[in-house]
Design a protein around this motif. Structure first.
Motif, PDB file in Angstrom:
ATOM      1  N   LEU A 213     -19.345   0.754   8.517  1.00 19.46           N
ATOM      2  CA  LEU A 213     -20.034   0.542   9.791  1.00 19.46           C
ATOM      3  C   LEU A 213     -21.377  -0.156   9.619  1.00 19.46           C
ATOM      4  O   LEU A 213     -21.923  -0.700  10.583  1.00 19.46           O
ATOM      5  N   LEU A 214     -21.922  -0.126   8.409  1.00 18.98           N
ATOM      6  CA  LEU A 214     -23.242  -0.703   8.157  1.00 18.98           C
ATOM      7  C   LEU A 214     -23.095  -2.118   7.612  1.00 18.98           C
ATOM      8  O   LEU A 214     -22.244  -2.383   6.773  1.00 18.98           O
ATOM      9  N   SER A 215     -23.935  -3.021   8.067  1.00 17.45           N
ATOM     10  CA  SER A 215     -23.862  -4.411   7.619  1.00 17.45           C
ATOM     11  C   SER A 215     -25.254  -4.905   7.244  1.00 17.45           C
ATOM     12  O   SER A 215     -26.274  -4.318   7.607  1.00 17.45           O
ATOM     13  N   PRO A 245     -31.696   3.719  22.640  1.00 19.80           N
ATOM     14  CA  PRO A 245     -30.582   4.375  21.939  1.00 19.80           C
ATOM     15  C   PRO A 245     -30.423   3.835  20.521  1.00 19.80           C
ATOM     16  O   PRO A 245     -30.462   2.626  20.301  1.00 19.80           O
ATOM     17  N   ARG A 246     -30.253   4.744  19.581  1.00 19.39           N
ATOM     18  CA  ARG A 246     -30.030   4.376  18.185  1.00 19.39           C
ATOM     19  C   ARG A 246     -28.941   5.277  17.600  1.00 19.39           C
ATOM     20  O   ARG A 246     -28.777   6.425  17.995  1.00 19.39           O
ATOM     21  N   MET A 247     -28.206   4.728  16.658  1.00 23.43           N
ATOM     22  CA  MET A 247     -27.200   5.509  15.940  1.00 23.43           C
ATOM     23  C   MET A 247     -27.848   6.126  14.714  1.00 23.43           C
ATOM     24  O   MET A 247     -28.521   5.430  13.947  1.00 23.43           O
ATOM     25  N   PHE A 248     -27.649   7.433  14.540  1.00 21.47           N
ATOM     26  CA  PHE A 248     -28.214   8.136  13.394  1.00 21.47           C
ATOM     27  C   PHE A 248     -27.097   8.680  12.516  1.00 21.47           C
ATOM     28  O   PHE A 248     -26.084   9.209  13.014  1.00 21.47           O
ATOM     29  N   PHE A 249     -27.292   8.545  11.210  1.00 24.10           N
ATOM     30  CA  PHE A 249     -26.387   9.102  10.208  1.00 24.10           C
ATOM     31  C   PHE A 249     -27.198  10.078   9.355  1.00 24.10           C
ATOM     32  O   PHE A 249     -28.176   9.676   8.713  1.00 24.10           O
ATOM     33  N   LEU A 255     -32.074  10.768   6.479  1.00 16.12           N
ATOM     34  CA  LEU A 255     -31.639  10.457   7.834  1.00 16.12           C
ATOM     35  C   LEU A 255     -31.730   8.948   8.007  1.00 16.12           C
ATOM     36  O   LEU A 255     -32.802   8.352   7.821  1.00 16.12           O
ATOM     37  N   LEU A 256     -30.608   8.331   8.346  1.00 13.91           N
ATOM     38  CA  LEU A 256     -30.547   6.878   8.470  1.00 13.91           C
ATOM     39  C   LEU A 256     -30.504   6.507   9.949  1.00 13.91           C
ATOM     40  O   LEU A 256     -29.646   7.004  10.694  1.00 13.91           O
ATOM     41  N   MET A 257     -31.437   5.653  10.370  1.00  7.48           N
ATOM     42  CA  MET A 257     -31.447   5.157  11.745  1.00  7.48           C
ATOM     43  C   MET A 257     -30.915   3.729  11.754  1.00  7.48           C
ATOM     44  O   MET A 257     -31.351   2.894  10.953  1.00  7.48           O
ATOM     45  N   ALA A 258     -29.979   3.438  12.662  1.00  5.67           N
ATOM     46  CA  ALA A 258     -29.350   2.118  12.705  1.00  5.67           C
ATOM     47  C   ALA A 258     -29.302   1.594  14.132  1.00  5.67           C
ATOM     48  O   ALA A 258     -29.261   2.363  15.100  1.00  5.67           O
ATOM     49  N   LYS A 259     -29.285   0.286  14.227  1.00  9.14           N
ATOM     50  CA  LYS A 259     -29.237  -0.405  15.518  1.00  9.14           C
ATOM     51  C   LYS A 259     -27.936  -1.191  15.602  1.00  9.14           C
ATOM     52  O   LYS A 259     -27.547  -1.853  14.632  1.00  9.14           O
ATOM     53  N   PRO A 260     -27.259  -1.144  16.735  1.00  9.31           N
ATOM     54  CA  PRO A 260     -25.987  -1.873  16.841  1.00  9.31           C
ATOM     55  C   PRO A 260     -26.198  -3.379  16.807  1.00  9.31           C
ATOM     56  O   PRO A 260     -27.150  -3.908  17.384  1.00  9.31           O
ATOM     57  N   ARG A 261     -25.292  -4.052  16.111  1.00  4.37           N
ATOM     58  CA  ARG A 261     -25.316  -5.511  16.115  1.00  4.37           C
ATOM     59  C   ARG A 261     -24.883  -6.027  17.492  1.00  4.37           C
ATOM     60  O   ARG A 261     -24.120  -5.355  18.193  1.00  4.37           O
ATOM     61  N   PRO A 262     -25.327  -7.206  17.897  1.00  7.02           N
ATOM     62  CA  PRO A 262     -24.910  -7.763  19.197  1.00  7.02           C
ATOM     63  C   PRO A 262     -23.394  -7.915  19.274  1.00  7.02           C
ATOM     64  O   PRO A 262     -22.748  -8.274  18.285  1.00  7.02           O
ATOM     65  N   PRO A 263     -22.797  -7.619  20.432  1.00  9.90           N
ATOM     66  CA  PRO A 263     -21.329  -7.706  20.582  1.00  9.90           C
ATOM     67  C   PRO A 263     -20.778  -9.091  20.278  1.00  9.90           C
ATOM     68  O   PRO A 263     -19.624  -9.216  19.870  1.00  9.90           O
ATOM     69  N   LEU A 264     -21.582 -10.129  20.479  1.00 13.42           N
ATOM     70  CA  LEU A 264     -21.099 -11.492  20.275  1.00 13.42           C
ATOM     71  C   LEU A 264     -21.396 -12.030  18.883  1.00 13.42           C
ATOM     72  O   LEU A 264     -21.181 -13.207  18.619  1.00 13.42           O
ATOM     73  N   HIS A 265     -21.895 -11.166  18.001  1.00 20.38           N
ATOM     74  CA  HIS A 265     -22.180 -11.604  16.632  1.00 20.38           C
ATOM     75  C   HIS A 265     -20.872 -12.044  15.978  1.00 20.38           C
ATOM     76  O   HIS A 265     -19.872 -11.314  15.989  1.00 20.38           O
ATOM     77  N   CYS A 274     -29.154  -1.260   9.424  1.00 23.59           N
ATOM     78  CA  CYS A 274     -30.051  -0.167   9.041  1.00 23.59           C
ATOM     79  C   CYS A 274     -31.491  -0.533   9.376  1.00 23.59           C
ATOM     80  O   CYS A 274     -31.995  -1.572   8.957  1.00 23.59           O
ATOM     81  N   LYS A 275     -32.174   0.345  10.135  1.00 21.69           N
ATOM     82  CA  LYS A 275     -33.559   0.080  10.526  1.00 21.69           C
ATOM     83  C   LYS A 275     -34.559   0.942   9.767  1.00 21.69           C
ATOM     84  O   LYS A 275     -35.703   0.542   9.577  1.00 21.69           O
ATOM     85  N   ALA A 276     -34.132   2.134   9.347  1.00 19.56           N
ATOM     86  CA  ALA A 276     -35.064   3.014   8.631  1.00 19.56           C
ATOM     87  C   ALA A 276     -34.287   4.100   7.904  1.00 19.56           C
ATOM     88  O   ALA A 276     -33.181   4.482   8.300  1.00 19.56           O
ATOM     89  N   LEU A 277     -34.872   4.595   6.825  1.00 18.70           N
ATOM     90  CA  LEU A 277     -34.297   5.661   6.011  1.00 18.70           C
ATOM     91  C   LEU A 277     -35.385   6.711   5.807  1.00 18.70           C
ATOM     92  O   LEU A 277     -36.429   6.432   5.232  1.00 18.70           O
ATOM     93  N   TYR A 278     -35.153   7.933   6.303  1.00 13.56           N
ATOM     94  CA  TYR A 278     -36.166   8.980   6.280  1.00 13.56           C
ATOM     95  C   TYR A 278     -35.764  10.074   5.293  1.00 13.56           C
ATOM     96  O   TYR A 278     -34.675  10.654   5.416  1.00 13.56           O
ATOM     97  N   PRO A 279     -36.615  10.406   4.319  1.00 14.62           N
ATOM     98  CA  PRO A 279     -36.285  11.454   3.336  1.00 14.62           C
ATOM     99  C   PRO A 279     -36.418  12.851   3.940  1.00 14.62           C
ATOM    100  O   PRO A 279     -37.473  13.226   4.460  1.00 14.62           O
ATOM    101  N   MET A 280     -35.355  13.642   3.882  1.00 18.73           N
ATOM    102  CA  MET A 280     -35.381  14.976   4.480  1.00 18.73           C
ATOM    103  C   MET A 280     -36.283  15.940   3.725  1.00 18.73           C
ATOM    104  O   MET A 280     -36.760  16.920   4.285  1.00 18.73           O
ATOM    105  N   ALA A 281     -36.545  15.640   2.450  1.00 22.60           N
ATOM    106  CA  ALA A 281     -37.439  16.511   1.667  1.00 22.60           C
ATOM    107  C   ALA A 281     -38.856  16.493   2.213  1.00 22.60           C
ATOM    108  O   ALA A 281     -39.630  17.427   1.985  1.00 22.60           O
TER     109      ALA A 281
END
Length: 335
Positions: A213-215, A245-249, A255-265, A274-281
């Protein structure tokens, strides 16, 4: 030592009688279920494995990938059943424990087995026709091959429950008490290892799905070696402006925050950047509102050394699930 009871009822004797009834009931269930188990193992060995081997419908590597240690497991059951039928529970189960590694091997191969089955059904016309023909036999009672392949792993769980119950209801002075106790411990340890193998296989499936799902360059290898916990949409509340709205994994460590690619890409439509990666520690979690339920949803505050996130959901139950998953990930690192 003789137990003397002055009254009509003796608690010690009554307890022994209860143990004996439970032992007899468990022994009977173990015997009857072993007969059914061996019959099903034999059906697969006879109508699938051996005919496939004789006809050459599948090459040996594919056949091995599909069935793994099935024939050896069948042999172990054939060795165990006569002992159970003669009432030699301890001796039979002690000998059976020498074959427990077969169940570890079978569990390790289970994902490959299912993949091989689906691949061969899709591309091998002769195999597909053969499987449908065999599944139509009345002996299988409508069960498909994919339903039968997990049978040894299901049986291992039954072994654990039944042998533990048998050992617990066998008195310490019984001649097979030590054998049953040792067998219960070994079977339980094997069941735990098999469960761990299954959990890792499920996690690997999640990681492959999330990675697909990640590109983009930043996404490469992001899921490698991690344990997946949860994913879903949440609203990121900025200091100014409307929530986005953001998709989180969520994984056990980040914790990974991601933004959807444009539908017409052209190349990456339907994937996420992937927009950001947050360390849970380093995360401090607080529920801002949404403690008591209701239709208004809630808001979570996640504080990191250099950033603070406000995450909102209009679904109160979904937010509660996120709160518990985030708490688990944080405490997992602190512990």
């Amino acid at each position: 030592m003789e137990i003397l009871c002055s009254g009509a009822r003796c608690p010690v004797q009554e307890q022994r009688a209860r143990w004996e009834r439970k032992r007899a009931c468990t022994a009977r269930e173990l015997l009857e279920s072993e007969r059914r188990y061996q019959e099903q193992l034999g059906l697969v060995a006879t109508y699938f494995l051996r005919i496939l081997k004789a006809k050459g419908t599948l090459r040996p590597p594919e056949r091995q990938a599909l069935f793994g240690s099935w024939e050896l497991i069948y042999g172990a059951s054939q060795e165990l059943l006569p002992y159970l039928e003669e009432g030699h529970w301890g001796q039979g189960l002690e000998g059976f424990c020498r074959h427990l590694e077969l169940y570890n091997q079978f569990a390790a191969n289970s994902e490959r087995s299912q993949t091989t089955l689906q691949e061969q059904l899709k591309k091998n016309k002769g195999f597909r026709r053969f499987v449908r023909l065999q599944e139509g036999r009345p002996e299988f009672g409508g069960l498909q091959l994919q339903d039968l392949l997990p049978l040894p792993l299901q049986r291992l769980q039954q072994y654990e429950n039944l042998v533990i119950a048998l050992a617990e209801n066998t008195g310490p002075n019984s001649p097979d008490h030590q054998q049953l106790t040792r067998a219960a411990r070994l079977i339980s340890e094997t069941a735990q290892r098999v469960h761990a193998i299954g959990q890792k296989q499920k996690n690997d499936q999640h990681l492959r799905r999330v990675q697909a799902l990640l590109s983009g360059r930043q996404a490469k290898g992001l899921t490698s070696g991690r344990w997946f916990l949860r994913q879903g949409w949440l609203l990121v509340v900025p200091l100014h402006g409307e929530p986005r709205p953001r998709m989180f994994f969520l994984f056990t460590d980040v914790l990974l925050m991601a933004k959807p690619r444009p539908p017409l890409h052209l190349l990456q439509s339907g994937t996420f950047a992937c927009k950001a990666l947050y360390p849970m520690a380093q995360c401090q979690l607080r529920r801002v509102f949404g403690h008591s339920g209701g239709p208004c949803g809630g808001l979570l505050s996640l504080s990191f050394p250099h950033e603070k996130l406000l995450l909102m959901s209009t679904d109160q139950e979904e937010l509660s699930r996120w709160y518990h998953s985030l708490t688990w990930a944080i405490n997992g690192w602190k512990n």
